[in-house]
Design a protein around this motif. Structure first.
Motif, PDB file in Angstrom:
ATOM      1  N   ALA A 102       0.770  -1.242   0.096  1.00  8.24           N
ATOM      2  CA  ALA A 102      -0.158  -0.141   0.159  1.00  8.24           C
ATOM      3  C   ALA A 102       0.945   1.185  -0.071  1.00  8.24           C
ATOM      4  O   ALA A 102       0.723   2.371  -0.913  1.00  8.24           O
ATOM      5  N   LEU A 103       1.873   1.270   0.786  1.00  5.32           N
ATOM      6  CA  LEU A 103       2.692   2.530   0.836  1.00  5.32           C
ATOM      7  C   LEU A 103       3.625   2.509  -0.483  1.00  5.32           C
ATOM      8  O   LEU A 103       3.756   3.902  -1.055  1.00  5.32           O
ATOM      9  N   ALA A 104       3.919   1.365  -1.210  1.00  3.12           N
ATOM     10  CA  ALA A 104       4.558   1.513  -2.551  1.00  3.12           C
ATOM     11  C   ALA A 104       3.387   2.354  -3.483  1.00  3.12           C
ATOM     12  O   ALA A 104       3.873   3.085  -4.353  1.00  3.12           O
ATOM     13  N   ALA A 105       2.010   1.831  -3.380  1.00  2.00           N
ATOM     14  CA  ALA A 105       1.187   2.277  -3.933  1.00  2.00           C
ATOM     15  C   ALA A 105       1.080   3.826  -3.862  1.00  2.00           C
ATOM     16  O   ALA A 105       0.694   4.524  -4.889  1.00  2.00           O
ATOM     17  N   VAL A 106       1.074   4.269  -2.538  1.00  5.62           N
ATOM     18  CA  VAL A 106       1.160   5.760  -2.091  1.00  5.62           C
ATOM     19  C   VAL A 106       2.264   6.420  -3.048  1.00  5.62           C
ATOM     20  O   VAL A 106       2.120   7.537  -3.715  1.00  5.62           O
ATOM     21  N   LEU A 107       3.227   5.806  -2.961  1.00  6.67           N
ATOM     22  CA  LEU A 107       4.544   6.548  -3.641  1.00  6.67           C
ATOM     23  C   LEU A 107       4.399   6.464  -5.075  1.00  6.67           C
ATOM     24  O   LEU A 107       4.792   7.534  -5.824  1.00  6.67           O
ATOM     25  N   ILE A 108       4.052   5.560  -5.550  1.00  2.00           N
ATOM     26  CA  ILE A 108       4.063   5.144  -7.124  1.00  2.00           C
ATOM     27  C   ILE A 108       2.626   6.044  -7.615  1.00  2.00           C
ATOM     28  O   ILE A 108       2.698   7.198  -8.391  1.00  2.00           O
ATOM     29  N   GLY A 109       1.370   5.511  -7.252  1.00  2.84           N
ATOM     30  CA  GLY A 109       0.405   6.244  -7.511  1.00  2.84           C
ATOM     31  C   GLY A 109       0.009   7.566  -7.038  1.00  2.84           C
ATOM     32  O   GLY A 109      -0.691   8.194  -7.773  1.00  2.84           O
ATOM     33  N   GLY A 110       0.436   8.006  -5.784  1.00  5.11           N
ATOM     34  CA  GLY A 110       0.105   8.996  -5.223  1.00  5.11           C
ATOM     35  C   GLY A 110       1.077  10.179  -5.438  1.00  5.11           C
ATOM     36  O   GLY A 110       0.953  11.330  -5.125  1.00  5.11           O
ATOM     37  N   VAL A 111       2.413   9.821  -5.913  1.00  3.73           N
ATOM     38  CA  VAL A 111       3.536  10.882  -6.000  1.00  3.73           C
ATOM     39  C   VAL A 111       3.986  10.891  -7.231  1.00  3.73           C
ATOM     40  O   VAL A 111       4.120  11.817  -8.235  1.00  3.73           O
ATOM     41  N   LEU A 112       4.717   9.680  -7.485  1.00  6.36           N
ATOM     42  CA  LEU A 112       5.436   9.667  -9.045  1.00  6.36           C
ATOM     43  C   LEU A 112       4.739   9.836 -10.351  1.00  6.36           C
ATOM     44  O   LEU A 112       4.753  10.545 -10.918  1.00  6.36           O
ATOM     45  N   VAL A 113       3.525   9.196 -10.173  1.00  2.00           N
ATOM     46  CA  VAL A 113       2.474   9.005 -11.414  1.00  2.00           C
ATOM     47  C   VAL A 113       1.873  10.619 -11.610  1.00  2.00           C
ATOM     48  O   VAL A 113       2.083  11.112 -12.576  1.00  2.00           O
ATOM     49  N   PRO A 114       1.390  11.178 -10.435  1.00  2.00           N
ATOM     50  CA  PRO A 114       0.985  12.653 -10.691  1.00  2.00           C
ATOM     51  C   PRO A 114       2.188  13.694 -11.184  1.00  2.00           C
ATOM     52  O   PRO A 114       2.106  14.480 -12.020  1.00  2.00           O
ATOM     53  N   LEU A 115       3.216  13.330 -10.814  1.00  2.40           N
ATOM     54  CA  LEU A 115       4.596  14.321 -11.179  1.00  2.40           C
ATOM     55  C   LEU A 115       4.610  13.862 -12.614  1.00  2.40           C
ATOM     56  O   LEU A 115       5.012  15.022 -13.478  1.00  2.40           O
ATOM     57  N   LEU A 116       4.621  12.680 -12.928  1.00  2.00           N
ATOM     58  CA  LEU A 116       5.027  12.444 -14.348  1.00  2.00           C
ATOM     59  C   LEU A 116       3.856  12.774 -15.189  1.00  2.00           C
ATOM     60  O   LEU A 116       4.452  13.224 -16.402  1.00  2.00           O
ATOM     61  N   MET A 117       2.667  12.796 -14.796  1.00  2.00           N
ATOM     62  CA  MET A 117       1.748  13.457 -15.456  1.00  2.00           C
ATOM     63  C   MET A 117       1.741  14.871 -15.918  1.00  2.00           C
ATOM     64  O   MET A 117       1.286  15.238 -16.861  1.00  2.00           O
ATOM     65  N   ARG A 118       2.643  15.600 -15.271  1.00  2.00           N
ATOM     66  CA  ARG A 118       2.879  16.936 -15.737  1.00  2.00           C
ATOM     67  C   ARG A 118       4.374  17.215 -16.223  1.00  2.00           C
ATOM     68  O   ARG A 118       4.795  18.237 -16.169  1.00  2.00           O
ATOM     69  N   ARG A 119       5.144  16.062 -16.362  1.00  2.00           N
ATOM     70  CA  ARG A 119       6.570  16.427 -16.694  1.00  2.00           C
ATOM     71  C   ARG A 119       6.487  17.053 -17.845  1.00  2.00           C
ATOM     72  O   ARG A 119       5.845  16.752 -19.102  1.00  2.00           O
ATOM     73  N   GLY A 120       7.511  18.176 -18.053  1.00  4.02           N
ATOM     74  CA  GLY A 120       7.513  18.933 -19.204  1.00  4.02           C
ATOM     75  C   GLY A 120       6.281  19.847 -19.684  1.00  4.02           C
ATOM     76  O   GLY A 120       6.501  20.562 -20.470  1.00  4.02           O
ATOM     77  N   ARG A 121       5.352  19.644 -18.737  1.00  4.83           N
ATOM     78  CA  ARG A 121       4.142  20.582 -19.192  1.00  4.83           C
ATOM     79  C   ARG A 121       4.323  21.960 -18.180  1.00  4.83           C
ATOM     80  O   ARG A 121       3.761  21.845 -16.919  1.00  4.83           O
ATOM     81  N   TRP A 122       4.809  22.634 -18.482  1.00  3.58           N
ATOM     82  CA  TRP A 122       4.965  23.848 -17.659  1.00  3.58           C
ATOM     83  C   TRP A 122       3.700  24.909 -17.539  1.00  3.58           C
ATOM     84  O   TRP A 122       3.439  25.429 -16.597  1.00  3.58           O
ATOM     85  N   SER A 123       2.989  24.796 -18.726  1.00  2.12           N
ATOM     86  CA  SER A 123       1.682  25.624 -18.897  1.00  2.12           C
ATOM     87  C   SER A 123       0.609  24.731 -18.052  1.00  2.12           C
ATOM     88  O   SER A 123       0.686  23.449 -17.776  1.00  2.12           O
ATOM     89  N   ILE A 124      -0.602  24.987 -17.943  1.00  7.27           N
ATOM     90  CA  ILE A 124      -1.726  24.526 -17.355  1.00  7.27           C
ATOM     91  C   ILE A 124      -2.213  23.057 -18.100  1.00  7.27           C
ATOM     92  O   ILE A 124      -2.261  23.267 -19.347  1.00  7.27           O
ATOM     93  N   PRO A 125      -1.963  21.932 -17.465  1.00  9.77           N
ATOM     94  CA  PRO A 125      -2.452  20.953 -18.126  1.00  9.77           C
ATOM     95  C   PRO A 125      -3.869  21.006 -18.653  1.00  9.77           C
ATOM     96  O   PRO A 125      -4.596  21.775 -18.319  1.00  9.77           O
ATOM     97  N   GLU A 126      -4.044  19.941 -19.502  1.00  9.81           N
ATOM     98  CA  GLU A 126      -5.416  19.951 -19.932  1.00  9.81           C
ATOM     99  C   GLU A 126      -6.310  19.496 -18.771  1.00  9.81           C
ATOM    100  O   GLU A 126      -5.922  18.688 -17.714  1.00  9.81           O
TER     101      GLU A 126
END
Lengths: 265, 190, 834, 311
Positions: free
Chosen positions: D248-272
């Motif tokens: 569960a903690l790994a899920a927090v790290l991956i799903g709750g931290v890394l994925v949201p970060l990756l979702m915005r990688r390179g997008r400095w403007s407002i995402p869709e």
């Protein structure tokens, strides 16, 4: 002020009869665990399982037998609140319900407790829990009411083999040291005192003679004050706040920069 | 102990974050002892010496009563047998007396009935006496076939006594033998 | 001991802290074992083999043979030197039988339930005697009516060989008898390793002698066997050899199970005794008249020569002024027994429909031995009275028993009329209890009982009052005795008592005794008893507990001062004569000096016997007083005969009379055993009692369907059938469920897991319990094969805060021939998952 | 036969802090951090940020109310909640500076007051534009409340973790980094809530959202780092995380931290917008799960007889 008083529990003479548990219940009028019919635990003869708001004494049973039975012993120990000189529960209690008495014992005033249960998390020995009847945190009071009129605590008075001894701490320590030497002379090399000196939480006013490692009896080797983490915990929190503040402020600067570049464009 | 307390305070002061706390705790402090006034619940109780009714060791107890109500039962430290100690059963004697599960009414079950009925004690005693007499009179043997004097009935059985007073044992065996009941037994044999 | 008598164990632990060694011999590793220095695990029921091994070990020990203490004690204080009848043949000669075994022929047709499978003709077990009896001596005054009768009983002196060389002397017989109990044989029979056994033997020996004593304590683990009394006798034999009887710190200590079980034996609510261990008049003996009875039961020498005084005073307590010399003091009214009316045969009789009514006070047969059979008996009753603290299983056998719950029997089919009278509890009544050390302690009344709760005295007294009324007008001769029975125990000041309650002090007065002419003049000692009716005393052994109306010695609460050696003689009162150690004359040597300073207890101070205790000897009889063969009573015994209750004044290694199953203890297998008796061809006691019925079958030796040994026991947290403790939520929570203790080895073999359900069955029944799998139990190697043993506490039933199956559904009505005690400590069973 | 060596914290008893406390930690943290972020926007942002500021104050107020209810209900004797602030037997104020719960109680009470005032100002801004309240809210008093409320808000968001560290319970007492972790998690969660609230109401307060995204990213990165720091600091006590709680903690790290970060990688403007919403929801879910893991993994260690039983 009265002399500091406490328990010395010599586990080497404990016969696991649980008189202490019942005497405690009778004097303090505590309810029976689960109405008197908890399931059999299967953990040797222990069905009390742990100290709690309604079980202020708990006799532990530890069966140690080699497979061929050439070696074997059955350790028993009556566990109770340690009445620590530096008492973690007393330290954290946010309502002031937990006090140190004139006998140097630690008592929860149930009329002041509001049941936040922080003391439960603070106790290194798992002593405290909520009493389902009073709905407040409760534990051994070392029979504070009896002490005030010069009586012994109910458990110590009941204990048939004097495994639980009550008295002035200084006197108990002398007794304990003598008993330890006797046992060691008899070849009980593993025997040791637990909490008898002031290294452990400033000293336990309920201390033990054990025949094995503390962990075997379900006791922490080096119980600590919970406030040991207060400083670095606060630092981590403050640091994070600072970082977040900085991130926020930098965010404004970056936003301004972006805006300006937009304006430039 | 003052020494230990001082050490405690030093330890607290050395404890970083706690140090500040010790100084700014409002109205509360860890160190000083507080004497909380309270009344001992047996303070004005009458004390009556008694004996534990369980095993045969005979541990002495003290019964505390207030206004005729039992409020506490604990070991009598004077006893050279038990010196105030008790086993778990002895320590729970209070619950023999003060117990919601306690049966307190005379009950009667008619032949074939599926339930009890509460009855008057006097009625029940009269009824038992009548049944006793009927059975005794029907079964009494003065002499055996070979002429031996028997003077007894074996159709009535008296059981119990080992957990009861000597005085009861005397009274019961006297009544039974007086009536010719020879089958008198208690736990001593089993 | 730690399990069932924890407070008594206090003193064991105190001794241990002072260096005493604790040995525990038990089938299970218990809380007592946890405190022991040496643990001897034994297969349940094999203790005589173990004790026999110790006896043999002692007899071969060099120190024992050479130490003057052991030899002085043996030769002078025991019957070691007495020669036994030439006709006696031992088990060594007859492969497990004694001489005189025959088919059982006794009993009256009116009472065919004695249960014997055989009996001994015991004449050959007696002593050899010199020439002819001395006859009735002319000398001496005949102050009492029965004096001549007692003198007429005297026998010629026994033959002795003080060198102990004669092959017919007790010592040589004992030596031969135990010779096959070698350490290897002990190990084979008991499962106890040879080195453990030897360690026990050496510890016991090294702790016995002039300066040290060894005490043995036992409970029903020894008595509940088809050879239970022999087990105790075997220990007594060992203790006599070691000089551990009558001395401080010695003895064979019975840890009895109920608060006044000793009192209810002394004041017997038991069929075969009347007060003070006098046998009940019987149709099977020559007991037709009082004189016949005394001729049969009194002894010419020793304390029992005063039996006429005891008996006449007892009859006076029954019939009062109506008991006169002219009418044999009412002896003719007294009922006679017709055989064995003890617990086991009475329930057989009940199941056969012979018993119509039962009064059950503070006992719970519905969960007792072969409980299903006992409940079958209860269902045949016309009426049943249960008087108890709580609703017991016996009170509700007709609506809540397992056979009712499972629908196999309907309450409508049970015709018993049942009464339940709720009891007052201990603190709501007053009276005396006699503890396991024969100590009487008075308990005072602290509170009134609630609602209908009344004392047990109230019930019996009021029942008597009513029956008196019902029989008042009878003209039948058979009712005469009852009409004469004295029955007035109303309190002098009725205002202070609950209505209808008798005065317990008046009962204690009748027990203690008083001068018949003036009841307020209490008797102060048994020596005041007379056989002419001038004294009234129910219990000669309790005479002295209530020496004056204002002196109830049982109520004394003054302990000795701390640090003073003493016997706390001012705390309560112990029978006889407030004596705390019986036969304590044996704590001094032949000259009356303590055997050692360390073991001082009672001694001759030049003019009288003195000591820490009340001396158990004629006060002014000097140690060198010779035996007077022409005298009766204790005068016939020498000044160095400590065992004054024995006619020959010595401790019996060999028991010439009193036991029906042999003069020496012998190892037999329990009635049910997984193995053949490794010692003799005789598997079981040839004279055990067994009541054969379809619902009381036994497994044959080695029956593969029931391969495991099972033993039952109590736990610290509960009490007997649980009728008191299982109603206490506090106690119930400590041991909430019935369990079966078994080794992991056995559990694994059956796929049983800890806390999982187990089905346990015997030929009598089948129950369920949770498994407590523990290495505290272990497989034994017996007679070359692995024998598993399981244990079950028997505290549960269907009433109470916590409930569980009835373990006694498994046990059998099989008993010892002396006292009809059953065998619940060793039988066989099967276990399976479920 | 020897018991396995156990961390000392494993011998302690459970305070039965369950779902009520999980929700309080989650909601209270968001409330505190939301006020904190709003206060920053209030103090350093532009007029265009006002809607988000107002939203933040209202979110904080809602959170405070819910939290107060949760906290009181969680007490075994709820009617005695005031014993935290007033000594019941002397009438004196109750305060222990070394007890995070004592300090936290005061901080929470003060935060509640400031939140109420700030929310009142926000309400006035919309509903009663002419009232003097609005002037106060936009003026110096409003700024002062922003400062005080922001400070107490950040305290409320962070003290819960410190409180857990100042115990002897498994995991909690074995790490002193929980305060920082909870605060960073609360901040990212608060940013996510504000993002969601803003977008849900159909507003495109682009400039505010952009700032929130930046804060969120920073908070998430900090959270990721502290999460790892917590696990590392546990030492032997990390065995509580063996099994489901570790996953569960790994899920927090991956799903709750890394994925949201990756979702915005390179997008400095407002995402869709959908991406933004998804990312915010993941952050919130991660923040919630984090508290579930921290509370319940510790609870899964229990003492029975003389033995400690692991998760």
């Amino acid at each position: 002020m009265a002399e500091p008083m406490g328990f010395f529990t010599d586990t080497s003479v404990c016969i696991g009869c649980k008189a202490c548990e019942t005497a405690c219940k009778a004097w303090n009028q505590l309810p029976a665990k689960e109405g008197g019919h908890p399931p059999m635990s299967g953990d040797s003869y222990d069905n009390t399982v742990r100290l709690s708001g309604e079980d202020w004494r708990h006799v532990k049973f530890i069966e140690q037998f080699s497979e061929d039975r050439s070696a074997g012993r059955w350790l028993m120990m009556s566990d109770v609140c340690k009445h620590c000189v530096n008492a973690p529960c007393l330290e954290v209690c946010p309502t002031g319900a937990i006090i140190r008495t004139e006998f140097d014992t630690v008592v929860i005033q149930t009329d002041a407790c509001n049941g936040c249960r922080l003391c439960i998390t603070a106790c290194p020995f798992g002593v405290i829990d909520v009493n389902p009847v009073s709905k407040t945190a409760e534990k051994c009071t070392l029979c504070y009411d009896r002490l005030q009129v010069g009586m012994q605590p109910a458990c110590a008075q009941a204990c048939p083999t004097a495994s639980i001894q009550f008295g002035p701490i200084a006197q108990l320590k002398a007794t304990a040291t003598a008993r330890l030497s006797q046992l060691q002379a008899q070849g009980e090399k593993q025997a040791s005192l637990y909490g008898a000196d002031d290294k452990m939480l400033g000293g336990l006013n309920s201390f033990y003679l054990l025949l094995d490692e503390p962990g075997v009896y379900g006791l922490p080797v080096d119980p600590k004050m919970p406030t040991r983490n207060l400083f670095w915990g606060s630092v981590s929190s403050v640091a994070a706040a600072v970082v977040l503040g900085v991130v926020g402020l930098f965010g404004f600067r970056e936003r301004r920069a972006v805006d300006e570049s937009d304006a430039d464009a | 102990m003052s020494l230990t307390r001082r050490e405690f305070l030093q330890a607290t002061l050395a404890g970083g974050g706690t140090a500040l706390g010790s100084l700014i705790g409002l109205g509360v402090s860890l160190a000083p002892a507080i004497a909380r006034a309270q009344t001992l619940r047996i303070a004005n109780a009458r004390v009556t010496p008694s004996v534990c009714p369980y095993c045969s060791v005979g541990c002495a107890t003290l019964v505390h009563t207030i206004g005729g109500e039992i409020v506490n039962i604990e070991g009598d430290p004077r006893s050279p047998l038990s010196e105030g100690t008790l086993c778990p059963k002895g320590a729970a004697i209070y619950q023999l007396h003060k117990n919601p599960n306690r049966a307190t009414r005379v009950l009667h079950r008619a032949p074939g009935a599926a339930t009890w009925k509460e009855v008057d004690a006097e009625w029940a005693l009269d009824r038992v006496a009548a049944l006793f007499k009927k059975t005794r009179d029907e079964s009494f043997v003065e002499r055996f076939a070979d002429g031996t004097v028997a003077n007894h009935t074996t159709a009535i059985f008296s059981l119990g006594g080992a957990i009861l007073d000597n005085e009861w044992n005397h009274l019961q065996q006297k009544l039974m033998r007086g009536l010719g009941v020879v089958a008198i037994e208690n736990q001593a044999r089993i | 001991m730690a399990e069932c008598h924890p407070v008594a164990f206090r003193w064991v632990m105190k001794a241990k802290l002072k260096g005493a060694k604790i040995i525990h011999a038990d089938p299970r590793f218990t809380r007592t074992t946890a405190m022991a220095d040496v643990y001897a695990p034994l297969r349940a029921g094999s203790d005589i083999a173990f004790l026999g091994g110790l006896i043999r070990y002692v007899l071969h020990d060099e120190r024992w043979k050479s130490d003057s203490f052991f030899q002085d004690y043996l030769v002078n204080y025991t019957n070691a030197s007495t020669l036994v009848d030439p006709g006696f043949q031992d088990t060594e000669d007859l492969d497990g039988e004694f001489s005189g075994l025959m088919d059982y022929t006794g009993g009256k047709p009116e009472w065919p339930l004695n249960g014997f499978i055989g009996e001994y003709e015991r004449a050959s077990w007696g002593y050899q005697r010199e020439g002819t009896a001395p006859g009735k001596p002319a000398s001496g005054d005949t102050t009492t009516a029965f004096d001549a009768l007692i003198r007429g009983l005297s026998q010629s002196p026994v033959r002795k060989d003080p060198t102990l060389e004669d092959p017919r002397c007790v010592f040589q017989i004992v030596k031969r008898h135990f010779d096959r109990y070698t350490p290897a044989m002990v190990a084979d029979v008991t499962g106890c390793a040879v080195d453990t056994f030897v360690k026990v033997a050496q510890t016991v020996l090294s702790n016995s002698g002039r300066d040290r004593t060894t005490a043995w304590a036992y409970a029903v683990g020894w008595t509940q066997h088809t050879y239970g009394p022999q087990m105790i006798g075997c220990c007594a034999l060992l203790q006599l050899l070691l000089g551990n009887i009558g001395r401080p710190g010695g003895g064979v200590i019975a840890l009895r199970g109920h608060v006044s079980i000793q009192g209810s034996t002394d004041i017997p609510t038991l069929y075969d005794n009347i007060h003070g261990y006098m046998v009940a008049p019987s149709t099977l003996k020559s007991h037709a008249t009082l004189r016949d009875y005394l001729k049969a039961e009194a002894k010419p020498t020793g304390a029992w020569s005063d039996m006429p005084k005891f008996m006449v005073s007892y009859l006076k307590s029954m019939y009062g002024d109506a008991a006169t010399a002219a009418n044999d003091f009412g002896y003719g009214w007294h009922p006679r027994i017709a055989g064995d009316h003890s617990h086991l045969p009475m329930f057989v009789a009940m199941a056969e429909g012979r018993v119509k009514g039962m009064i059950c006070v503070g006992q719970n047969p519905a969960t007792s031995v072969n409980a299903s059979l006992e409940r079958t008996g209860l269902r045949k009753l016309e009426w049943l009275v249960v008087k108890d603290n709580f609703l017991t299983e016996t009170a509700t056998y007709w609506n809540r028993a397992p056979e009712i719950a499972n629908g196999s029997i309907a309450p409508a089919d049970i015709a018993t009329e049942v009464f339940f009278f709720p009891s007052a509890q201990v603190a709501e009544t007053e009276g005396s209890f006699t503890n396991t050390q024969r100590l009487l302690q008075w308990h005072f009344k602290a509170a009134q009982p609630p609602a209908d709760c009344r004392s047990d005295l109230w019930f019996t007294y009021q029942l008597g009052v009513r029956l008196k009324r019902l029989y008042a007008g009878s003209t039948e001769t058979r009712d005469e005795g009852f009409q004469r029975l004295t029955w007035n125990f109303d309190p002098d000041d009725p205002a202070t008592a609950v209505v209808g309650e008798p005065d317990p002090r008046k009962l204690l007065r009748e027990i203690n005794g008083y001068h018949s002419a003036s009841p307020l003049r209490h008797l102060e000692a048994a020596s005041e008893l007379r056989d002419d009716g001038s004294t009234t005393c129910a219990s000669w052994i309790y005479c002295g507990v209530f020496p004056a109306p204002d002196r109830n010695l049982a109520a004394r609460k003054t302990p000795d001062q701390k640090g003073v050696t003493g016997a706390h003689l001012e705390w309560g009162w112990a029978w006889p004569a407030n004596r705390r150690v019986l036969y304590n004359r044996a704590s001094a040597d032949l000259q009356g000096k303590p055997w050692s300073e360390r073991k001082r207890w009672v001694w001759w101070d030049g003019g009288k016997w003195a000591g820490h205790d009340v001396p158990d000897f004629p006060r002014h009889k000097s140690p060198d007083a010779p035996a007077d063969p022409r005298a009766s009573g204790t005068d016939a015994l020498s000044g160095s005969s400590p065992f004054t209750l024995k006619a020959d004044g010595v401790g019996w290694l060999f028991v010439p009379e009193g036991l029906v199953d042999g003069p020496l203890p012998t190892h037999y297998e329990p009635a049910e055993s997984p193995v053949r008796n490794p010692l003799y061809a005789r598997q079981t006691s040839p004279v055990l009692k067994y009541w054969k019925r379809e619902d009381n079958l036994l497994a044959a030796p080695g029956d593969p369907r029931f391969p495991h040994v099972i033993t039952t026991y109590r736990l610290t947290e509960h009490y007997v059938g649980g009728g008191m403790s299982r109603w206490s939520p506090w106690l119930s929570a400590l041991q909430p469920e019935l369990f079966i203790e078994m080794s992991p080895e056995l559990a694994d073999a059956h796929g049983i897991v800890n806390t999982g359900w187990v089905r346990i069955s015997t030929p009598r029944g089948s129950i369920r319990a949770k498994a407590l799998v523990t290495r505290r139990l272990r497989p034994f190697r017996i007679a070359g094969k692995v024998v598993h043993q399981v244990g079950m506490p028997w505290h549960w039933g269907w009433e109470g805060v916590v409930t569980g199956d009835v373990v006694n559904n498994l046990t059998a009505l099989v008993g010892d021939p002396n006292v009809s005690i059953h065998e619940a400590k060793a039988f066989v069973c099967n276990v399976e998952k479920g | 036969m020897k018991a396995m060596p156990m961390p000392d914290t494993f011998f302690t008893a459970s305070p039965h802090w369950g779902w009520l406390i999980v929700f309080y930690f989650f909601i209270g943290g968001i409330a505190g951090a939301a006020f904190f972020l709003s206060a920053l926007l209030h103090l350093f942002g532009r007029a265009a940020d006002r809607p988000v500021v107002r939203t933040g104050y209202l979110v904080a107020l809602s959170g405070v109310i819910v939290s107060a209810i949760l906290l009181v209900v969680d007490l075994s004797r709820p009617l005695r909640f005031w014993h935290m602030l007033i000594q019941s037997n002397t009438g004196w104020p109750m305060f222990k500076a070394w007890s995070p719960m004592s300090v936290g109680s005061w901080a929470f009470a003060l935060f509640g007051v400031f939140t109420a005032l700030a929310a009142l100002g926000a309400w006035a801004e919309i509903r009663a534009p002419a009232s003097p309240l609005r002037r106060l809210a936009n003026g110096l008093p409003g700024k002062a409340i922003a400062v005080l409320g922001g400070s107490s808000g950040v305290f409320v968001a962070g003290y819960t973790g410190v409180m857990l560290s100042v115990t002897n319970r498994p995991l909690w007492g074995d790490s002193s980094v929980l305060g920082g972790l909870f605060l960073s998690s609360a901040a990212s969660g608060a940013a996510a809530v504000l993002v969601l609230a803003t977008t849900w109401r159909g507003r495109r307060d682009a400039t505010s959202l952009e700032w929130l995204q930046r804060v969120d990213r920073g908070a998430l990165m900090l959270k990721g780092v502290l999460l790892v720091a917590v696990v590392v600091s546990l030492g032997a006590a990390a065995q509580v995380l063996v099994g489901i709680w570790g996953v569960a903690l790994a899920a927090v790290l991956i799903g709750g931290v890394l994925v949201p970060l990756l979702m915005r990688r390179g997008r400095w403007s407002i995402p869709e917008r959908p991406m933004m919403v998804a990312s915010a929801l993941l952050v919130l879910a991660g923040g919630f799960l984090l508290r579930v893991v921290v509370i319940f993994s510790s609870e899964s260690v229990y003492v029975m007889g003389a033995g400690v039983h692991g998760p």
